[in-house]
Design a protein around this motif. Structure first.
Motif, mmCIF file in Angstrom:
data_model
loop_
_atom_site.group_PDB
_atom_site.id
_atom_site.type_symbol
_atom_site.label_atom_id
_atom_site.label_comp_id
_atom_site.label_asym_id
_atom_site.label_seq_id
_atom_site.Cartn_x
_atom_site.Cartn_y
_atom_site.Cartn_z
ATOM 1 N N SER A 215 0.834 -1.213 0.000
ATOM 2 C CA SER A 215 0.000 0.000 0.000
ATOM 3 C C SER A 215 0.857 1.246 0.000
ATOM 4 O O SER A 215 0.542 2.241 -0.678
ATOM 5 C CB SER A 215 -0.928 -0.010 1.219
ATOM 6 N N TRP A 216 1.956 1.200 0.727
ATOM 7 C CA TRP A 216 2.854 2.353 0.756
ATOM 8 C C TRP A 216 3.469 2.612 -0.621
ATOM 9 O O TRP A 216 3.595 3.757 -1.046
ATOM 10 C CB TRP A 216 3.943 2.134 1.793
ATOM 11 N N ASP A 217 3.810 1.546 -1.328
ATOM 12 C CA ASP A 217 4.372 1.709 -2.678
ATOM 13 C C ASP A 217 3.344 2.330 -3.622
ATOM 14 O O ASP A 217 3.689 3.180 -4.464
ATOM 15 C CB ASP A 217 4.840 0.358 -3.214
ATOM 16 N N GLU A 218 2.088 1.926 -3.493
ATOM 17 C CA GLU A 218 1.050 2.520 -4.340
ATOM 18 C C GLU A 218 0.891 4.009 -4.046
ATOM 19 O O GLU A 218 0.754 4.831 -4.962
ATOM 20 C CB GLU A 218 -0.269 1.784 -4.122
ATOM 21 N N VAL A 219 0.918 4.362 -2.765
ATOM 22 C CA VAL A 219 0.814 5.783 -2.404
ATOM 23 C C VAL A 219 2.014 6.564 -2.936
ATOM 24 O O VAL A 219 1.872 7.685 -3.451
ATOM 25 C CB VAL A 219 0.698 5.920 -0.871
ATOM 26 N N SER A 220 3.200 5.977 -2.844
ATOM 27 C CA SER A 220 4.399 6.656 -3.346
ATOM 28 C C SER A 220 4.317 6.870 -4.849
ATOM 29 O O SER A 220 4.683 7.938 -5.363
ATOM 30 C CB SER A 220 5.643 5.836 -2.989
ATOM 31 N N GLN A 221 3.833 5.866 -5.588
ATOM 32 C CA GLN A 221 3.678 6.025 -7.031
ATOM 33 C C GLN A 221 2.666 7.111 -7.362
ATOM 34 O O GLN A 221 2.877 7.913 -8.294
ATOM 35 C CB GLN A 221 3.252 4.694 -7.646
ATOM 36 N N ALA A 222 1.569 7.153 -6.609
ATOM 37 C CA ALA A 222 0.584 8.212 -6.848
ATOM 38 C C ALA A 222 1.178 9.591 -6.562
ATOM 39 O O ALA A 222 0.945 10.554 -7.315
ATOM 40 C CB ALA A 222 -0.647 7.972 -5.975
ATOM 41 N N GLN A 223 1.947 9.712 -5.506
ATOM 42 C CA GLN A 223 2.584 10.995 -5.195
ATOM 43 C C GLN A 223 3.599 11.386 -6.274
ATOM 44 O O GLN A 223 3.687 12.558 -6.665
ATOM 45 C CB GLN A 223 3.255 10.917 -3.832
ATOM 46 N N ARG A 228 4.862 14.749 -10.904
ATOM 47 C CA ARG A 228 5.201 14.868 -12.317
ATOM 48 C C ARG A 228 4.215 15.773 -13.045
ATOM 49 O O ARG A 228 4.611 16.639 -13.848
ATOM 50 C CB ARG A 228 5.224 13.473 -12.968
ATOM 51 N N LEU A 229 2.921 15.595 -12.767
ATOM 52 C CA LEU A 229 1.917 16.452 -13.408
ATOM 53 C C LEU A 229 2.077 17.913 -12.981
ATOM 54 O O LEU A 229 1.922 18.835 -13.799
ATOM 55 C CB LEU A 229 0.519 15.946 -13.064
ATOM 56 N N ILE A 230 2.395 18.118 -11.709
ATOM 57 C CA ILE A 230 2.609 19.493 -11.241
ATOM 58 C C ILE A 230 3.804 20.119 -11.940
ATOM 59 O O ILE A 230 3.765 21.285 -12.371
ATOM 60 C CB ILE A 230 2.790 19.505 -9.714
ATOM 61 N N ASN A 231 4.864 19.346 -12.091
ATOM 62 C CA ASN A 231 6.053 19.874 -12.772
ATOM 63 C C ASN A 231 5.771 20.175 -14.238
ATOM 64 O O ASN A 231 6.240 21.192 -14.773
ATOM 65 C CB ASN A 231 7.205 18.875 -12.651
ATOM 66 N N GLU A 232 4.996 19.318 -14.890
ATOM 67 C CA GLU A 232 4.633 19.587 -16.285
ATOM 68 C C GLU A 232 3.785 20.853 -16.386
ATOM 69 O O GLU A 232 3.976 21.670 -17.296
ATOM 70 C CB GLU A 232 3.882 18.391 -16.868
ATOM 71 N N ALA A 233 2.827 21.020 -15.460
ATOM 72 C CA ALA A 233 2.004 22.229 -15.476
ATOM 73 C C ALA A 233 2.847 23.478 -15.224
ATOM 74 O O ALA A 233 2.658 24.516 -15.873
ATOM 75 C CB ALA A 233 0.898 22.114 -14.430
#
Length: 345
Positions: A215-223, A228-233
């Motif tokens: 579950s922690w790995d899934e949360v890390s991937q989502a973060q 990444r999306l914030i940096n692209e924006a």
């Protein structure tokens, strides 16, 4: 049988008699050698020797060969130039090209499992590296110094981790934790007069417990995807906004230039009108005729074909060369040559 084996009668053997003076001398020589061997001791380059006399501190010996009083004095060697370390949450069994670590046991798990500030659990493994600064304090000021120092490390690390969230502990807050723990440990070591200097605190593995790792790995991937999306924006923002600001500034500058041009033109025309008015007041007929001729000079070249009819005329001859006659008639008045007057035909 008698030829092969020789029978020795033990009763006939006699122990040689050694003079008592020789025996005493031998014993004294052995005692002297033991005393000389016990009186000399060697201190290695990375160590210092702490000399005790009947258990009481007497002096500190530097590296090299030294002498002491046998039996009365004893030497404790302390590695002051060597970097010492304590491991928490794991143990190194064999260090080398391929390092072997001890299997996780209950004691090691108790050292590394900690509660964070947001009531989550993190498994923290770390190393503390230190040097001995004062051999006397290191040996005599604190009883069971190793156990006390390990307990101090666990307490400080748990306090520091408990002030932070699990995200800070696992990801971005590692350096802050290392610095805070190092400073706090040095303060406590000086307060307890341990005689040590903390070189550094290094966090090894900091992970969530094994049951919640997926579950922690899934949360890390989502973060990571969110970042990444914030940096692209932000990249798109940085490429569009400066260009829009530049275009806006360019438009403003153009408008300012246009305003200045119109103002200058208006002021010039007003000054010209004032000059013409002043001339007209001085010579009305001449000024009126000059204005008329200048106006005709600007208008007639753009009219095209022109027909001049005298006042009172009743018709025009169809074969009359009107273009040539018009240019010849207008040229004396406007000062324009017949070729220029007919250039727009």
């Amino acid at each position: 049988m008698d030829d092969k084996f020789r029978v020795v009668d033990v009763n006939k053997l006699r122990v040689p008699k050694i003079p008592w003076r020789v025996m005493v001398g031998g014993v004294l020589a052995l005692v002297g050698l033991a005393a000389v061997a016990g009186a000399l001791y060697q201190v290695q380059p990375e160590e210092v020797g702490v000399v005790l006399r009947f258990g009481r501190y007497v002096r500190t010996s530097d590296p090299g060969l030294h002498a002491k009083i046998p039996v009365v004095e004893e030497v404790m060697r302390v590695p002051v130039q060597r970097q010492l370390k304590h491991e928490f949450g794991f143990r190194t069994m064999d260090a080398g090209v391929r390092t072997d670590y001890a299997a996780q046991e209950r004691q090691l798990a108790d050292e590394s499992v900690m509660l964070t500030g947001d009531l989550n659990v993190a498994v923290v493994e770390w190393i503390v590296q230190y040097r001995v600064a004062d051999p006397y304090k290191f040996l005599f000021q604190v009883r069971n110094l190793d156990d006390t120092f390990r307990a101090m490390n666990e307490a400080v690390m748990r306090e520091t981790v408990g002030d932070r969230t699990v995200t800070e502990v696992v990801t971005v807050g590692r350096q802050d934790i290392e610095g805070a723990v190092e400073d706090r440990l040095q303060t406590l070591a000086d307060q307890y007069q341990m005689g040590i200097t903390i070189d550094q605190v290094v966090l090894q593995d900091v992970n969530p417990p094994d049951p919640v790792k997926p579950s922690w790995d899934e949360v890390s991937q989502a973060q990571q995807q969110r970042d990444r999306l914030i940096n692209e924006a932000l990249a798109e923002y940085n490429s569009v906004i400066p260009r829009a600001r530049g275009e806006a500034e360019q438009t403003v500058l153009q408008a300012d230039g246009y305003a200045v041009d119109r103002i200058n033109r208006a002021e010039g025309e007003a000054a010209r009108f004032s000059a013409i008015e002043a001339a007209y007041r001085q010579a009305p007929d001449v000024t009126r005729r000059r204005l008329y001729l200048e106006t005709m000079q600007r208008i007639l070249p753009s009219v095209g074909r022109k027909v001049f009819v005298a006042e009172g005329a009743t018709g025009v001859l169809p074969l009359l060369s009107l273009d040539g006659g018009a240019r010849a008639a207008v040229a004396p008045l406007t000062g324009v040559s017949p070729q220029a007057a007919g250039g727009d035909q």
